[in-house]
Each structure stands twice: as C-alpha cells, then as structure tokens.
Design a protein around this motif. Structure first.
Motif: not given
Length: 306
Positions: A190, A237-238, A240-241, A244, A265, A268, A274-276, A278
């Motif tokens: 990541y 993005r990584h 944020c994932r 979360n 991770v 997911s 999607e990140i939003n 999770m």
C-alpha cells in the motif's frame, strides 16, 4: 453494539448480534454469566426459541433487562437475577479495577504518538529544536524513562519515525493495542506506514524513506524540506482505506493487529467495497461474521483431537 450507531435493517442487526455473540462466547475470558444494567440488550441466538423469565422483557424483538443483575440461562430460559448488596460491592470494585486497566499506563520501551505542546529545556535547546519540531507537530517516540512525577522522557526511535506527516491520526482505546515486539509496519503493498501507538494513537501515512545513517539535525531538516509535498492519489486511497478499517475494528472492539488490519483491507478490496462505503452497516456485519468464523476455526484447531 449500541456504540456503533449504525443504520441496520432487521436482517443486518440479527446477523451482527449473532456474530458478536459468537465472538463473546469464544473469548478466553468469557464468563457463563454476564452483568447487565437496566435496558441492556441480552444477546441470544435468534434461531433458538427463547423463554423470557424474571428480569427480562421483549422490546422490538430483542430481549432486554428490566433490572440490574446477572444473566442466568437454563436451556432456553433467560432471566436476570438481581444482585444482593454484598455482590454490588464486588461489582463496584471490579468496575474500578476495570477502569484502571483501560487507562494507558506507560512502560519503558513503549512506542507512543502525540503532539508537541511545549519546551522544557534551555532557550538554546529550544531554538535548536525548533529547526526540526514546533508546537502541534505530530511525533512518534519511545518512552525511555518515567519520572517520579509521572512525566515521560521521550526519544524518537529513529529519524524515520520522528515527525509524522502526510497521513491520518486515529484515536482508539489504548487497551485495543497490545504491546508487541514490533509497532512500526511498512505496508509495502500500500506504500504506507502503520504505527500502532501503545497509548491508543494510530498513525497511517505515506511511507517515509530516510537514510538511517543521517544523524545531524541540519541534515534531517534538509531532507524533510526536500520531500515531495504531493502524495500520489493511489497512496491516499490506500491510507483512507486503512484508516477506515482501523475505525471499524475499533468500533467493534477488536484488538488491533497488523495481521487483522491487512486481512480486513484485503476483504474490502475482494468484495469491491468502495472507501466511502466501508463504514456502512453491511461491511460491519461481514467483518464481524468473518472474525467470528476465524475465531471459531482457531478454537476448533486448538481444542481438536491430538
């Protein structure tokens, strides 16, 4: 369960409660009886024909306690036995002991994360330090000594993990971070760094590459100034994932390990979450069910035939 504040439909609620109940029963410290207070939910298997006894009531399809006491189960009968005065004294002492355990108690060698608040040394030292760190800077350090007044002597573990930049700081209950040999993790896949602070501060940020041989303040400051100010979109993005996942696992009350974080991770990503999305109800339920299955499989391997 109530702390998650999720918008669960009935099916999701039943699945999540069943998974968390399974995890609770598999926990090494799980007791046959659990203390409850007024209006607490009493976890039950939705597939069983539950008989609600004294001290319980039905509320929106859930079994809740109507008195403070201890849950007792006899086959399918669930009831709550009110505590006697002597038992309440024991409960109060146990709660005080538990609260003491939940507080972070520093130990020598702990890796912690925090913000610079002030300087305590000489004016000259303060001027020299300001070439590297200023108030409100986020830093990672090792506890080198604990003073008699409770204050800590801290030292950056390395130049690589001193000042933290370009990432997310997360706060979780300190008891969810167990002391291990390694608290710094470079997640190469990541391009991110994960630091699990013993004081409950978690750092997820862009991977930092610094020459460990560099040891002068001037050279370190020069390097920090030369680092690119832009973090690639894929890395963001990584980050944020990963962040979360830490938020979700913490909300579920799971101990935070690098292994569990990476597994979640990857789950997911495999599920195309999607990140939003999770932190939505569905992924919470899936994560709880997956952890319940993992613990059940582990329990069977440990308790199976030799």
């Amino acid at each position: 369960m109530g702390d998650l504040r999720l918008r669960l439909n009935q099916t999701q609620r039943v699945r999540l409660e069943a998974a968390l109940h399974e995890i609770q029963t598999l926990a090494p410290a799980a007791a046959a009886a659990a203390a409850v207070t007024f209006a607490d939910n009493i976890p039950v298997n939705p597939e069983d024909s539950i008989l609600k006894g004294h001290g319980t009531s039905d509320q929106d399809g859930e079994v809740v306690a109507t008195v403070c006491g201890v849950v007792e189960r006899v086959q399918n009968l669930v009831c709550v036995r009110a505590l006697r005065a002597s038992e309440w004294i024991i409960v109060v002492h146990a709660l005080i002991f538990l609260l003491d355990l939940l507080r972070y108690k520093p130990q020598k060698g702990d890796i912690i994360i925090g913000r610079v608040s002030e300087r305590r040394r000489t004016d000259v030292d303060e001027l020299n330090m300001r070439s590297i760190l200023e108030e409100n800077d986020l830093v990672c350090a090792e506890v080198r000594h604990i003073q008699h007044d409770g204050s800590l002597d801290l030292q950056p573990r390395s130049q690589k993990y001193g000042k933290l930049q370009r990432g997310q700081l997360l706060t979780v209950p300190a008891y969810l971070v167990k002391r291990r040999k390694q608290h710094f993790h470079h997640l190469e896949q990541y391009d991110a760094d994960l630091i699990l602070g013993c004081n409950g501060f978690i750092w997820v940020g862009e991977h930092v590459v610094v020459d460990e041989e560099t040891n002068s303040n001037e050279e370190q400051h020069k390097l920090s100034m030369e680092v690119e100010a832009f973090t690639p979109l894929a890395t963001r993005r990584h980050i944020c994932r990963l962040a979360n996942v830490v938020r979700m696992l913490s909300a579920l009350g799971f101990t935070l390990t690098v292994e569990l974080i990476i597994q979640t991770v990857e789950a997911s990503l495999a599920s195309n979450i999607e990140i939003n999305n999770m932190l939505g109800a569905q992924f919470y339920v899936q994560t709880a069910e997956r952890e319940a299955k993992r613990r059940a499989d582990l329990s069977r391997r440990m308790n199976g035939p030799w």
